[in-house]
Structure formats: structure tokens, C-alpha cells
Design a protein around this motif. Sequence first.
Motif, mmCIF file in Angstrom:
data_model
loop_
_atom_site.group_PDB
_atom_site.id
_atom_site.type_symbol
_atom_site.label_atom_id
_atom_site.label_comp_id
_atom_site.label_asym_id
_atom_site.label_seq_id
_atom_site.Cartn_x
_atom_site.Cartn_y
_atom_site.Cartn_z
ATOM 1 N N VAL A 167 -35.533 -20.122 16.920
ATOM 2 C CA VAL A 167 -36.644 -19.203 16.709
ATOM 3 C C VAL A 167 -37.523 -19.153 17.952
ATOM 4 O O VAL A 167 -37.929 -18.080 18.424
ATOM 5 N N ILE A 168 -37.818 -20.327 18.515
ATOM 6 C CA ILE A 168 -38.698 -20.414 19.688
ATOM 7 C C ILE A 168 -38.041 -19.776 20.911
ATOM 8 O O ILE A 168 -38.713 -19.145 21.735
ATOM 9 N N GLN A 169 -36.742 -19.914 21.016
ATOM 10 C CA GLN A 169 -36.015 -19.354 22.153
ATOM 11 C C GLN A 169 -36.201 -17.844 22.242
ATOM 12 O O GLN A 169 -36.185 -17.259 23.322
ATOM 13 N N ASN A 170 -36.404 -17.219 21.108
ATOM 14 C CA ASN A 170 -36.508 -15.767 21.032
ATOM 15 C C ASN A 170 -37.929 -15.262 21.242
ATOM 16 O O ASN A 170 -38.170 -14.064 21.242
ATOM 17 N N MET A 171 -38.904 -16.183 21.405
ATOM 18 C CA MET A 171 -40.315 -15.797 21.495
ATOM 19 C C MET A 171 -40.708 -15.390 22.918
ATOM 20 O O MET A 171 -40.179 -15.924 23.893
ATOM 21 N N THR B 98 -46.653 -16.304 23.250
ATOM 22 C CA THR B 98 -46.837 -16.645 21.832
ATOM 23 C C THR B 98 -47.564 -17.981 21.670
ATOM 24 O O THR B 98 -47.271 -18.956 22.361
ATOM 25 N N LEU B 99 -48.512 -17.984 20.746
ATOM 26 C CA LEU B 99 -49.201 -19.210 20.347
ATOM 27 C C LEU B 99 -48.719 -19.604 18.959
ATOM 28 O O LEU B 99 -48.724 -18.771 18.043
ATOM 29 N N ALA C 136 -40.628 -26.275 22.132
ATOM 30 C CA ALA C 136 -41.712 -25.347 22.476
ATOM 31 C C ALA C 136 -42.329 -25.724 23.814
ATOM 32 O O ALA C 136 -42.587 -24.873 24.673
ATOM 33 N N GLU C 137 -42.550 -27.039 24.015
ATOM 34 C CA GLU C 137 -43.103 -27.498 25.293
ATOM 35 C C GLU C 137 -42.139 -27.211 26.435
ATOM 36 O O GLU C 137 -42.555 -26.807 27.525
ATOM 37 N N LYS C 138 -40.865 -27.420 26.191
ATOM 38 C CA LYS C 138 -39.856 -27.159 27.214
ATOM 39 C C LYS C 138 -39.859 -25.691 27.625
ATOM 40 O O LYS C 138 -39.687 -25.366 28.802
ATOM 41 N N ARG C 139 -40.090 -24.811 26.644
ATOM 42 C CA ARG C 139 -40.115 -23.381 26.932
ATOM 43 C C ARG C 139 -41.448 -22.917 27.501
ATOM 44 O O ARG C 139 -41.600 -21.768 27.910
ATOM 45 N N GLY C 140 -42.447 -23.808 27.517
ATOM 46 C CA GLY C 140 -43.754 -23.425 28.022
ATOM 47 C C GLY C 140 -44.572 -22.634 27.025
ATOM 48 O O GLY C 140 -45.513 -21.918 27.409
#
Length: 298
Positions: free
Chosen positions: A229-233, A237-238, A254-258
Motif C-alpha cells: 500500500v505504501i509503495q503506491n503512495m 502522503t502523511l 514508510a520510513e524507507k520510502r521517506g
Amino acid sequence: MLTGYSIAILGGDARQLEVIRRLSELDATLHLIGFDQLDHGFTGAKQEALSDVDPKELDAMILPVPGTNLQGDIDTIFSNQSIQLTKEWLEQTPEHCLLFTGITNNYLTNVTQETNRTLIPLFDRNDVAIYNSIPTVEGTIMMAIQHTDFTIHSSTILVLGLGRVGMSVARTFASLGAKVKVGARKSEDLARIYEMGLESFSIKDLKQYSHDCDIMINTIPAQVVTAAVIQNMPNRTLIIDLASKPGGTDFRYAEKRGIKALLAPGLPGIVAPKTAGSILANVITQVLIEELGERGNE
């Protein structure tokens, strides 16, 4: 009135001050354990160590919202002393002694069952959860403003879960002009979302909706905000996770994706401890008075 009632209040945060104030006004005899650094003076309340309290005299015990840890230890914001609720101590209380907590865990549930004492997890009650949704929503709005550089108005906001908190969050953010979409599992919840005039979707389709999301607010106590889900954001996004620890978000990814992801359980006690404490005090008082009436009829 609670005249003649002997109640121990063990540890806790600023919310407990409202509970102490209310019970003191109702003339209860209070034993404050873990409040030795507190400057407030409450009529009928005595600051004591746990070892100084006679458990045989207690009609009720009030624990902090988190209850205990898995070893029976209790948090004390207003003291450096350690407090532990043990089976041996609890079984010395009268059989009618009520034990209030915000939430429970395996230790607390087991120790009360083994001693045949009544445990009342306040956050399991619908009235407490609904009242608490008010400061929770206000705290969520505060966090959304503090951690974004865009307005709530016209933002796309995904709310996950339509429980007592999710419903209040969705309705309030929609009233602020946000484009609110609500994800749920049950068909009746999806119908309710439609009736509220909001866009609904099934949680299993969350990945398809996360690509166009400014703020995601999770209230589901299971990991639904997965890495997929996070990969697609979008990077903007918060994520605000209101579910109880450990939340429903893959915070590592989420942290890895920034992507900023905030775990925010217990918002009422943070943003509005006076109101949150009054809510608890009202319900505790109601239960105690109901019990007092029942005893009077025995």
C-alpha cells in the motif's frame, strides 16, 4: 455521593487528576499511590505508598489508562517509585472490589480472573469510546495541520475503518472540505459510508486507492497499511495511525520510502487531558454509584 467508599488510585497521567477531583467532590476516601510529586491538594485524598494501604479496606482500584505491563508494573508520571500489582496483593481486597483500567492485557485479565475480581476496561465501553472520539478528532486535525504544507480543505483523505473513532474522523474531515474516502470490511459499514455521502471502498482494495492520497488516517488495529500500500503512495502522503500499539502501519517501510508515518494512540490524554479525564471520571462515578445502589438492596 460516595461517602464511605475507599478507593485506591494507582499511578497514571494528567487524566487521573480529573478522576481524583471528581471522586473527592463526591466525598470518597482516596488513597493516591504514585502521586508523591503532585502539588495538588485534594480533600479526603492521602498520598501513600502501596505498602501503606490496607487492601482489605478497598471498594475499588483505579489503574492508569494503559493498565499494567505484562509483569504487572504500573506507570507513574507523578512519582519515581515503582508500583506493581500482584496476585497476592489483589486477592487481599474484598470480593466486591472493582478494578478499573483503560485497556487490559493478558496479565491484568488473568490476575483478576484468578482472584475472582471484577475488571472494568473502560475503553471497551461504547460510551467512553464515543466521547473520546471528540478529542481524538481534534488531535488528528492538529497533527494533520502540523505535519503538512497544504490545507485539509480539498485534500484527498483516506480513513480506514468505520468504528466509533473512524466515523467521527470521516465526518469531521469531510465537514472541513476534504475529499474523504472511507475503507471498511463489512457491507453494512460500506452502506453507512454511502449514506453519509462519502465515497466507500473495501479495505482489500486499499492499494488501488493509495496512489491518490494526501493524508491516510488508520483506525484499524491490524496491519492494513502494508508495504504494498505504501509503495503506491505519493511522497507527500502523511499517515496518521490512531490504532492501539503497534498500530496498523508498516512504519519501517514508510520510513524507507521517506513517507511520514505517525503512530498516535491515546490522543485524548495528550491534547485534552482535562476533557479525557472528565470522561473517565463520569463513567467511573456512574459505575460506582450503580454498585452502591445494588449493595444497598442486598
